[in-house]
Each structure stands twice: as structure tokens, then as C-alpha cells.
Design a protein around this motif. Sequence first.
Motif, PDB file in Angstrom:
ATOM      1  N   VAL A  64       0.846  -1.197   0.000  1.00 39.55           N
ATOM      2  CA  VAL A  64       0.000   0.000   0.000  1.00 39.55           C
ATOM      3  C   VAL A  64       0.881   1.247   0.000  1.00 39.55           C
ATOM      4  CG1 VAL A  64      -1.831   1.261   1.179  1.00 39.55           C
ATOM      5  CG2 VAL A  64      -1.782  -1.235   1.280  1.00 39.55           C
ATOM      6  N   ALA A  65       0.566   2.185  -0.902  1.00 39.65           N
ATOM      7  CA  ALA A  65       1.362   3.401  -1.025  1.00 39.65           C
ATOM      8  C   ALA A  65       0.462   4.621  -1.135  1.00 39.65           C
ATOM      9  CB  ALA A  65       2.278   3.315  -2.242  1.00 39.65           C
ATOM     10  N   PHE A  66       1.008   5.738  -0.721  1.00 46.23           N
ATOM     11  CA  PHE A  66       0.348   7.030  -0.885  1.00 46.23           C
ATOM     12  C   PHE A  66       0.943   7.711  -2.110  1.00 46.23           C
ATOM     13  CE2 PHE A  66       0.906  11.604  -0.142  1.00 46.23           C
ATOM     14  CZ  PHE A  66      -0.414  12.003  -0.161  1.00 46.23           C
ATOM     15  N   VAL A  67       0.079   8.276  -2.982  1.00 46.36           N
ATOM     16  CA  VAL A  67       0.532   8.926  -4.216  1.00 46.36           C
ATOM     17  C   VAL A  67      -0.041  10.346  -4.269  1.00 46.36           C
ATOM     18  CG1 VAL A  67       0.555   8.859  -6.732  1.00 46.36           C
ATOM     19  CG2 VAL A  67       0.633   6.721  -5.435  1.00 46.36           C
ATOM     20  N   THR A  68       0.823  11.325  -4.499  1.00 41.47           N
ATOM     21  CA  THR A  68       0.397  12.708  -4.686  1.00 41.47           C
ATOM     22  C   THR A  68       1.275  13.345  -5.757  1.00 41.47           C
ATOM     23  OG1 THR A  68      -0.119  14.791  -3.563  1.00 41.47           O
ATOM     24  CG2 THR A  68       1.889  13.655  -2.879  1.00 41.47           C
ATOM     25  N   GLY A  69       1.145  14.643  -5.945  1.00 41.55           N
ATOM     26  CA  GLY A  69       1.953  15.321  -6.952  1.00 41.55           C
ATOM     27  C   GLY A  69       1.264  16.544  -7.504  1.00 41.55           C
ATOM     28  N   ILE A  70       1.719  16.975  -8.654  1.00 45.18           N
ATOM     29  CA  ILE A  70       1.152  18.119  -9.371  1.00 45.18           C
ATOM     30  C   ILE A  70       0.832  17.669 -10.792  1.00 45.18           C
ATOM     31  CG2 ILE A  70       1.545  20.448 -10.259  1.00 45.18           C
ATOM     32  CD1 ILE A  70       1.302  20.448  -7.297  1.00 45.18           C
ATOM     33  N   GLN A  71      -0.380  17.930 -11.249  1.00 50.19           N
ATOM     34  CA  GLN A  71      -0.803  17.477 -12.576  1.00 50.19           C
ATOM     35  C   GLN A  71      -1.479  18.596 -13.353  1.00 50.19           C
ATOM     36  OE1 GLN A  71      -2.591  13.486 -13.451  1.00 50.19           O
ATOM     37  NE2 GLN A  71      -4.484  14.647 -13.743  1.00 50.19           N
ATOM     38  N   TYR A  72      -1.170  18.679 -14.643  1.00 49.56           N
ATOM     39  CA  TYR A  72      -1.866  19.574 -15.563  1.00 49.56           C
ATOM     40  C   TYR A  72      -2.891  18.749 -16.331  1.00 49.56           C
ATOM     41  CZ  TYR A  72      -2.744  22.834 -19.396  1.00 49.56           C
ATOM     42  OH  TYR A  72      -3.341  23.663 -20.307  1.00 49.56           O
ATOM     43  N   SER A  73      -4.128  19.233 -16.386  1.00 48.96           N
ATOM     44  CA  SER A  73      -5.199  18.489 -17.046  1.00 48.96           C
ATOM     45  C   SER A  73      -6.007  19.408 -17.940  1.00 48.96           C
ATOM     46  CB  SER A  73      -6.115  17.838 -16.007  1.00 48.96           C
ATOM     47  OG  SER A  73      -7.146  17.090 -16.624  1.00 48.96           O
ATOM     48  N   ALA A  74      -6.097  19.060 -19.234  1.00 48.56           N
ATOM     49  CA  ALA A  74      -6.870  19.827 -20.210  1.00 48.56           C
ATOM     50  C   ALA A  74      -8.230  19.157 -20.386  1.00 48.56           C
ATOM     51  CB  ALA A  74      -6.129  19.908 -21.544  1.00 48.56           C
ATOM     52  N   LYS A  75      -9.276  19.752 -19.802  1.00 46.24           N
ATOM     53  CA  LYS A  75     -10.618  19.177 -19.800  1.00 46.24           C
ATOM     54  C   LYS A  75     -11.535  19.936 -20.760  1.00 46.24           C
ATOM     55  CE  LYS A  75     -10.088  17.856 -14.940  1.00 46.24           C
ATOM     56  NZ  LYS A  75     -10.713  17.896 -13.591  1.00 46.24           N
ATOM     57  N   GLY A  76     -12.815  19.567 -20.777  1.00 43.39           N
ATOM     58  CA  GLY A  76     -13.764  20.283 -21.615  1.00 43.39           C
ATOM     59  C   GLY A  76     -14.970  19.446 -21.989  1.00 43.39           C
ATOM     60  N   ASN A  93      -8.730  24.346 -18.503  1.00 41.86           N
ATOM     61  CA  ASN A  93      -7.442  23.804 -18.113  1.00 41.86           C
ATOM     62  C   ASN A  93      -7.188  24.004 -16.617  1.00 41.86           C
ATOM     63  OD1 ASN A  93      -6.271  23.239 -20.976  1.00 41.86           O
ATOM     64  ND2 ASN A  93      -7.058  25.324 -21.079  1.00 41.86           N
ATOM     65  N   TYR A  94      -6.702  22.951 -15.974  1.00 41.06           N
ATOM     66  CA  TYR A  94      -6.521  22.957 -14.528  1.00 41.06           C
ATOM     67  C   TYR A  94      -5.135  22.451 -14.143  1.00 41.06           C
ATOM     68  CZ  TYR A  94     -11.674  23.137 -14.383  1.00 41.06           C
ATOM     69  OH  TYR A  94     -12.987  23.477 -14.546  1.00 41.06           O
ATOM     70  N   VAL A  95      -4.665  22.920 -12.985  1.00 41.48           N
ATOM     71  CA  VAL A  95      -3.545  22.282 -12.306  1.00 41.48           C
ATOM     72  C   VAL A  95      -4.157  21.570 -11.095  1.00 41.48           C
ATOM     73  CG1 VAL A  95      -2.997  24.365 -10.953  1.00 41.48           C
ATOM     74  CG2 VAL A  95      -1.280  22.574 -11.269  1.00 41.48           C
ATOM     75  N   GLU A  96      -3.776  20.313 -10.891  1.00 44.77           N
ATOM     76  CA  GLU A  96      -4.455  19.478  -9.907  1.00 44.77           C
ATOM     77  C   GLU A  96      -3.473  18.855  -8.921  1.00 44.77           C
ATOM     78  OE1 GLU A  96      -8.239  17.894 -12.512  1.00 44.77           O
ATOM     79  OE2 GLU A  96      -6.373  16.732 -12.603  1.00 44.77           O
ATOM     80  N   ILE A  97      -3.991  18.565  -7.738  1.00 48.82           N
ATOM     81  CA  ILE A  97      -3.245  17.829  -6.720  1.00 48.82           C
ATOM     82  C   ILE A  97      -4.017  16.551  -6.402  1.00 48.82           C
ATOM     83  CG2 ILE A  97      -2.352  17.828  -4.365  1.00 48.82           C
ATOM     84  CD1 ILE A  97      -2.149  20.849  -4.542  1.00 48.82           C
ATOM     85  N   PRO A  98      -3.499  15.386  -6.798  1.00 51.27           N
ATOM     86  CA  PRO A  98      -4.160  14.120  -6.447  1.00 51.27           C
ATOM     87  C   PRO A  98      -3.779  13.688  -5.029  1.00 51.27           C
ATOM     88  CG  PRO A  98      -2.251  13.683  -7.821  1.00 51.27           C
ATOM     89  CD  PRO A  98      -2.353  15.178  -7.697  1.00 51.27           C
ATOM     90  N   ILE A  99      -4.721  13.045  -4.364  1.00 47.23           N
ATOM     91  CA  ILE A  99      -4.488  12.492  -3.028  1.00 47.23           C
ATOM     92  C   ILE A  99      -4.974  11.044  -3.087  1.00 47.23           C
ATOM     93  CG2 ILE A  99      -4.890  12.783  -0.554  1.00 47.23           C
ATOM     94  CD1 ILE A  99      -5.734  15.680  -1.198  1.00 47.23           C
ATOM     95  N   LEU A 100      -4.109  10.141  -3.518  1.00 49.20           N
ATOM     96  CA  LEU A 100      -4.524   8.790  -3.897  1.00 49.20           C
ATOM     97  C   LEU A 100      -3.859   7.716  -3.041  1.00 49.20           C
ATOM     98  CD1 LEU A 100      -4.185   9.228  -7.770  1.00 49.20           C
ATOM     99  CD2 LEU A 100      -6.231   9.586  -6.370  1.00 49.20           C
ATOM    100  N   LEU A 101      -4.575   6.623  -2.902  1.00 52.38           N
ATOM    101  CA  LEU A 101      -4.058   5.432  -2.244  1.00 52.38           C
ATOM    102  C   LEU A 101      -3.845   4.360  -3.306  1.00 52.38           C
ATOM    103  CD1 LEU A 101      -3.486   4.552   0.732  1.00 52.38           C
ATOM    104  CD2 LEU A 101      -5.689   3.350   0.640  1.00 52.38           C
ATOM    105  N   GLN A 102      -2.610   3.838  -3.388  1.00 51.30           N
ATOM    106  CA  GLN A 102      -2.312   2.785  -4.354  1.00 51.30           C
ATOM    107  C   GLN A 102      -2.205   1.441  -3.635  1.00 51.30           C
ATOM    108  OE1 GLN A 102       0.891   3.369  -7.255  1.00 51.30           O
ATOM    109  NE2 GLN A 102       1.523   1.238  -6.993  1.00 51.30           N
ATOM    110  N   ILE A 103      -2.860   0.438  -4.206  1.00 54.04           N
ATOM    111  CA  ILE A 103      -2.811  -0.921  -3.663  1.00 54.04           C
ATOM    112  C   ILE A 103      -2.255  -1.845  -4.735  1.00 54.04           C
ATOM    113  CG2 ILE A 103      -4.149  -2.812  -2.670  1.00 54.04           C
ATOM    114  CD1 ILE A 103      -6.247  -0.714  -1.846  1.00 54.04           C
ATOM    115  N   ASP A 104      -1.128  -2.470  -4.461  1.00 59.64           N
ATOM    116  CA  ASP A 104      -0.529  -3.419  -5.398  1.00 59.64           C
ATOM    117  C   ASP A 104      -1.286  -4.741  -5.342  1.00 59.64           C
ATOM    118  OD1 ASP A 104       1.298  -1.494  -5.969  1.00 59.64           O
ATOM    119  OD2 ASP A 104       2.987  -2.434  -4.940  1.00 59.64           O
ATOM    120  N   LEU A 105      -1.672  -5.241  -6.515  1.00 57.80           N
ATOM    121  CA  LEU A 105      -2.456  -6.473  -6.601  1.00 57.80           C
ATOM    122  C   LEU A 105      -1.625  -7.675  -7.008  1.00 57.80           C
ATOM    123  CD1 LEU A 105      -5.590  -4.972  -8.407  1.00 57.80           C
ATOM    124  CD2 LEU A 105      -5.224  -5.278  -5.943  1.00 57.80           C
TER     125      LEU A 105
END
Length: 207
Positions: A64-76, A93-105
Motif C-alpha cells: 500500500v502506497a500514498f501517491v500525490t503530486g502536481i498534474q496539468y489536465s486539459a478538460k472540456g 485547463n486545470y492544475v491538480e493535486i491528487p491524493i490517492l491510495l495505491q494498492i498493489d495487486l
Amino acid sequence: MKFFLVAALLCFSMCTSAQIQWALKAGGQINDASYKRDGAKIATGSVAGFNAAVLARIYFDDKVAFVTGIQYSAKGFTVKTLPGDTQRTYRLNYVEIPILLQIDLSAKRGEGLYCKLGPTIGIGLHGKETHTGMNGMEVRNKAKLSLTGNYFGLFDASLNAALGYSFTQKFFAEAMYAYGVGNINNDQAGPNIKNRVLSLSVGYFLR
């Protein structure tokens, strides 16, 4: 919204005191929106976009890992707001911060199949609206994103689910669906608009 901001600050503070794996990720996406006026759903169309991100992954358990960062997303999205009206295309267009939990399967940590779940908060950068005018020529206007006024809102929030595969400890690919949960329209008397995004990305861990 305040909850997401506090959570993001906590996430970054965690990154400063743990072993971080940095990654670069980019890909394409199909964007659409849920568009409702007075409770009635209005049909929309999709537009293509892209995303690019710098991610940080921190394992706090074997799988189990925590994942974050900075992301550019072009929506519409595209929409005809009234019967007989010309179709309008919005690109936001947005700059985003994800707050995600990763589970290895898979059996081996950091390789094979994995899933990700969690929210993302986005801040609007700029937007554009295009449609065909009465003379048949394309008309382009700025789509303003603002905290106030009858414009698109400055913030966006979504719940995300992803399924990915790590080919090695370095290379990975993933498909993600982002379900917008916040109305991106400031006009209280206007339509309720929520982003929908399906993306396919590839990435590379720097270490």
C-alpha cells in the motif's frame, strides 16, 4: 474544499520525511461533463485533451502506497444549451493535486497490476469557448474561471479510480476515471456542470 487543501498540505509534509519515489506521467484523455439545468439533464459531447504530471509515491505498507503530486489536465465538453442553438465547445485547463491510495495487486511490490483510489482538487488556469457564428465563421471567446461572478468556478474536485500495470520498477501505464463532484459553474441560477474524464497515461519512475 478546505478539507482537500488541508489534506494536500499534510500529504506534502509526509513526503518530506519519507522515502519518496518520483515519477513523470503523461497521456491523453476523453473529457465530457454532466450538464443539468433546472434538474433536467442536457446532452453533452466529448472533447479530447491531455495530462502531464510529476508524482511522488511513498510506501507505508508492503503493498500500500500514498501517491500525490502536481498534474496539468486539459478538460472540456460540448453542449447545445437551447433547442436550435449552435453547439458550443468549452476547453478548461486545470492544475491538480491528487491524493490517492495505491494498492498493489501482484505478488511483487512495485510491479504488476495495481489500483488507485482517492480525490483530486483542481485550480482553474484558463479556458476557451468556441462556436459557429451567424455568418458561418468560427467564433472564439475566453472562458473565464473566477471565484465570483457568473463564470466558471476557479476550483474543481473529483473522485478518481485507476487501474494500472507496472511493467518494471520504472515503467508503468494506467487508465483512470475522474468523476467530478463539484459544480464548476458559479451562476446559482445557471446549469449545474460537473467534469467527467477518462484518461490513459504512461509513466516512468526516476528512482
